[in-house]
Design a protein around this motif. Structure first.
Motif, PDB file in Angstrom:
ATOM      1  N   UNK A   1       0.814  -1.221   0.000  1.00 59.91           N
ATOM      2  CA  UNK A   1       0.000   0.000   0.000  1.00 59.91           C
ATOM      3  C   UNK A   1       0.846   1.269   0.000  1.00 59.91           C
ATOM      4  N   UNK A   2       2.152   1.150  -0.126  1.00 57.29           N
ATOM      5  CA  UNK A   2       2.973   2.335  -0.349  1.00 57.29           C
ATOM      6  C   UNK A   2       2.530   3.107  -1.580  1.00 57.29           C
ATOM      7  N   UNK A   3       1.802   2.438  -2.464  1.00 55.59           N
ATOM      8  CA  UNK A   3       1.270   3.107  -3.654  1.00 55.59           C
ATOM      9  C   UNK A   3       0.350   4.271  -3.283  1.00 55.59           C
ATOM     10  N   UNK A   4      -0.320   4.200  -2.137  1.00 52.80           N
ATOM     11  CA  UNK A   4      -1.178   5.301  -1.708  1.00 52.80           C
ATOM     12  C   UNK A   4      -0.362   6.553  -1.388  1.00 52.80           C
ATOM     13  N   UNK A   5       0.834   6.362  -0.847  1.00 53.16           N
ATOM     14  CA  UNK A   5       1.699   7.514  -0.579  1.00 53.16           C
ATOM     15  C   UNK A   5       2.246   8.097  -1.872  1.00 53.16           C
ATOM     16  N   UNK A   6       2.604   7.231  -2.822  1.00 51.08           N
ATOM     17  CA  UNK A   6       3.044   7.750  -4.123  1.00 51.08           C
ATOM     18  C   UNK A   6       1.917   8.519  -4.793  1.00 51.08           C
ATOM     19  N   UNK A   7       0.698   8.010  -4.658  1.00 54.05           N
ATOM     20  CA  UNK A   7      -0.452   8.710  -5.251  1.00 54.05           C
ATOM     21  C   UNK A   7      -0.665  10.064  -4.575  1.00 54.05           C
ATOM     22  N   UNK A   8      -0.555  10.098  -3.252  1.00 53.07           N
ATOM     23  CA  UNK A   8      -0.733  11.355  -2.529  1.00 53.07           C
ATOM     24  C   UNK A   8       0.335  12.372  -2.914  1.00 53.07           C
ATOM     25  N   UNK A   9       1.510  11.887  -3.281  1.00 52.64           N
ATOM     26  CA  UNK A   9       2.600  12.765  -3.697  1.00 52.64           C
ATOM     27  C   UNK A   9       2.515  13.134  -5.180  1.00 52.64           C
ATOM     28  N   UNK A  10       1.520  12.596  -5.888  1.00 50.70           N
ATOM     29  CA  UNK A  10       1.334  12.921  -7.301  1.00 50.70           C
ATOM     30  C   UNK A  10       2.330  12.280  -8.236  1.00 50.70           C
ATOM     31  N   UNK A  11       2.891  11.134  -7.828  1.00 54.22           N
ATOM     32  CA  UNK A  11       3.956  10.515  -8.621  1.00 54.22           C
ATOM     33  C   UNK A  11       3.477   9.386  -9.525  1.00 54.22           C
ATOM     34  N   UNK A  12       2.209   8.982  -9.410  1.00 49.53           N
ATOM     35  CA  UNK A  12       1.758   7.859 -10.248  1.00 49.53           C
ATOM     36  C   UNK A  12       0.550   8.223 -11.099  1.00 49.53           C
ATOM     37  N   UNK A  13       0.238   9.492 -11.237  1.00 52.91           N
ATOM     38  CA  UNK A  13      -0.849   9.889 -12.134  1.00 52.91           C
ATOM     39  C   UNK A  13      -0.553   9.422 -13.554  1.00 52.91           C
TER      40      UNK A  13
ATOM     41  N   UNK B   1      -0.131   6.453 -14.530  1.00 49.85           N
ATOM     42  CA  UNK B   1       0.714   5.252 -14.545  1.00 49.85           C
ATOM     43  C   UNK B   1      -0.105   3.989 -14.285  1.00 49.85           C
ATOM     44  N   UNK B   2       0.450   2.854 -14.681  1.00 55.35           N
ATOM     45  CA  UNK B   2      -0.101   1.560 -14.327  1.00 55.35           C
ATOM     46  C   UNK B   2       0.671   1.050 -13.124  1.00 55.35           C
ATOM     47  N   UNK B   3      -0.038   0.682 -12.064  1.00 51.86           N
ATOM     48  CA  UNK B   3       0.604   0.208 -10.845  1.00 51.86           C
ATOM     49  C   UNK B   3      -0.166  -0.987 -10.304  1.00 51.86           C
ATOM     50  N   UNK B   4       0.458  -1.661  -9.347  1.00 48.38           N
ATOM     51  CA  UNK B   4      -0.231  -2.694  -8.593  1.00 48.38           C
ATOM     52  C   UNK B   4      -0.093  -2.377  -7.121  1.00 48.38           C
ATOM     53  N   UNK B   5      -0.840  -3.086  -6.298  1.00 46.93           N
ATOM     54  CA  UNK B   5      -0.787  -2.918  -4.853  1.00 46.93           C
ATOM     55  C   UNK B   5      -1.344  -4.191  -4.229  1.00 46.93           C
TER      56      UNK B   5
ATOM     57  N   UNK C   1     -10.499   3.639  -6.870  1.00 41.04           N
ATOM     58  CA  UNK C   1     -11.613   4.555  -6.615  1.00 41.04           C
ATOM     59  C   UNK C   1     -11.121   5.940  -6.217  1.00 41.04           C
ATOM     60  N   UNK C   2     -10.109   5.979  -5.387  1.00 38.65           N
ATOM     61  CA  UNK C   2      -9.630   7.261  -4.879  1.00 38.65           C
ATOM     62  C   UNK C   2      -8.732   8.002  -5.862  1.00 38.65           C
ATOM     63  N   UNK C   3      -8.153   7.272  -6.802  1.00 36.07           N
ATOM     64  CA  UNK C   3      -7.223   7.884  -7.750  1.00 36.07           C
ATOM     65  C   UNK C   3      -7.565   7.409  -9.169  1.00 36.07           C
ATOM     66  N   UNK C   4      -8.635   7.927  -9.750  1.00 37.48           N
ATOM     67  CA  UNK C   4      -9.083   7.444 -11.061  1.00 37.48           C
ATOM     68  C   UNK C   4      -8.087   7.699 -12.187  1.00 37.48           C
ATOM     69  N   UNK C   5      -7.118   8.569 -11.987  1.00 38.71           N
ATOM     70  CA  UNK C   5      -6.114   8.804 -13.024  1.00 38.71           C
ATOM     71  C   UNK C   5      -5.049   7.711 -13.055  1.00 38.71           C
ATOM     72  N   UNK C   6      -5.084   6.815 -12.061  1.00 39.94           N
ATOM     73  CA  UNK C   6      -4.113   5.725 -11.964  1.00 39.94           C
ATOM     74  C   UNK C   6      -4.755   4.440 -12.466  1.00 39.94           C
TER      75      UNK C   6
END
Length: 331
Positions: free
Chosen positions: A110-122, A124-128, A138-143
């Protein structure tokens, strides 16, 4: 050449294995390649930080004192505390600044949530972690969130599934830097699996086999792991390898240390193990999906390879009912 700086981000309530596993992988690689990496740990403040299990660890640096410049690879850990941590503007601001200049940015679980909060994975394709993939989407539709793979790389952004998958991710990063031989040496020393090049979903080349050394056999192995339930008779694998069946049989056995049929069965058993642990599908359905045809054939293979029946395996290792995660420990 200066060592590459690997900087791990932690916070109260992080998952200890998200740090310890990848840290060991990079340190092992550094020992094999004369200090190629240095590892550092940064938290909201320098000093003691508690994992979500209450295990105390030490952050060498705090984000208010550590210069975010000069980071080669930024690795953000996950854990139940991530949802509080992402509301810390100093922490997310430091991650944003460090990630902007880093050669690579990575998240574990779930470190991906911190990357999302920092605007680093907009974009991007990621997993968690599979249990949190829907929330991240749901919280980051641009990801673009893919809950299936062990890890994903999208240009310089890397992400992994839960907990121990961070070690698979770290091995992939080491292989990307230093080559397959170094990564394999680290995997063997840590009694891990080495992932297949190409990053296909939920796949590891296990240490119980040799490693394919030629492209034709790599193609055959890739076909097996890409879809364990497909037809994988020798003639089918020979078509993937573009070899005659007899030639395929001989080279496959020589390179991997066991014949194609035994290799296919072992991969199918591993696929069935994952399905039994991660889903509620009936054994008969899993048997068909994994290429065994019938539940009885699966049971015989399971007893031969695992020593227990599929139902006993599910009882021991099947997923538990969903529950609210514990609150992160505060000190």
């Amino acid at each position: 050449m200066h060592p590459r700086r690997i900087v791990f981000v932690v916070y109260d309530g992080f998952q200890a294995l998200d740090l310890a596993g990848p840290y060991e992988v990079f340190q092992q690689a550094a020992w094999h390649v004369n200090g190629h990496y240095t590892c550092e740990i940064v938290g909201p403040a320098a000093g003691r930080v508690h994992a979500d299990s209450a295990l105390p660890m030490h952050a060498e640096h705090g984000v208010r004192t550590l210069d975010p410049r000069g980071v080669d690879t930024l690795v953000v850990t996950g854990g139940v505390g991530v949802f509080d941590a992402r509301r810390d503007p100093a922490l997310t601001g430091w991650i944003r600044a460090a990630g902007a200049g880093a050669r690579r940015v990575a998240s574990v679980c779930t470190g991906s949530f911190l990357l999302a909060a920092a605007g680093l994975i907009d974009g991007r394709r990621v997993t968690t972690h599979w249990a949190h993939a829907g929330r991240l989407a749901d919280e980051h539709p641009s990801v673009t969130v893919d809950s299936d793979p062990i890890f994903v790389s999208d240009e310089r952004v890397w992400s992994s599934a839960g907990v121990t998958a961070g070690m698979d991710l770290s091995l992939a990063l080491v292989e990307d830097d230093l080559g397959r031989d170094v990564a394999l040496t680290v995997a063997r020393n840590l009694v891990l699996f080495l992932r297949r090049p190409g990053g296909q979903s939920q796949f590891s080349v296990a240490l119980w086999s040799g490693q394919p050394s030629t492209d034709p056999i790599r193609a055959a192995v890739a076909a097996i792991h890409a879809d364990p339930g497909a037809r994988h008779e020798v003639k089918d694998l020979a078509e993937h390898a573009r070899l005659s069946p007899r030639h395929l049989q001989r080279r496959f056995t020589a390179e991997l240390g066991l014949p194609p049929g035994a290799y296919v069965e072992r991969v199918r058993v591993e696929a069935a193990q994952r399905a039994l642990a991660e889903s509620d599908a009936p054994v008969e359905v899993i048997a068909r999906r994994c290429g065994f045809g019938t539940a009885e054939t699966l049971r015989r293979a399971f007893h031969r390879r695992v020593g227990v029946s599929p139902s006993d395996y599910r009882e021991r290792f099947g997923r538990m009912p969903a529950a609210e995660p514990p609150a992160p420990v505060r000190r």
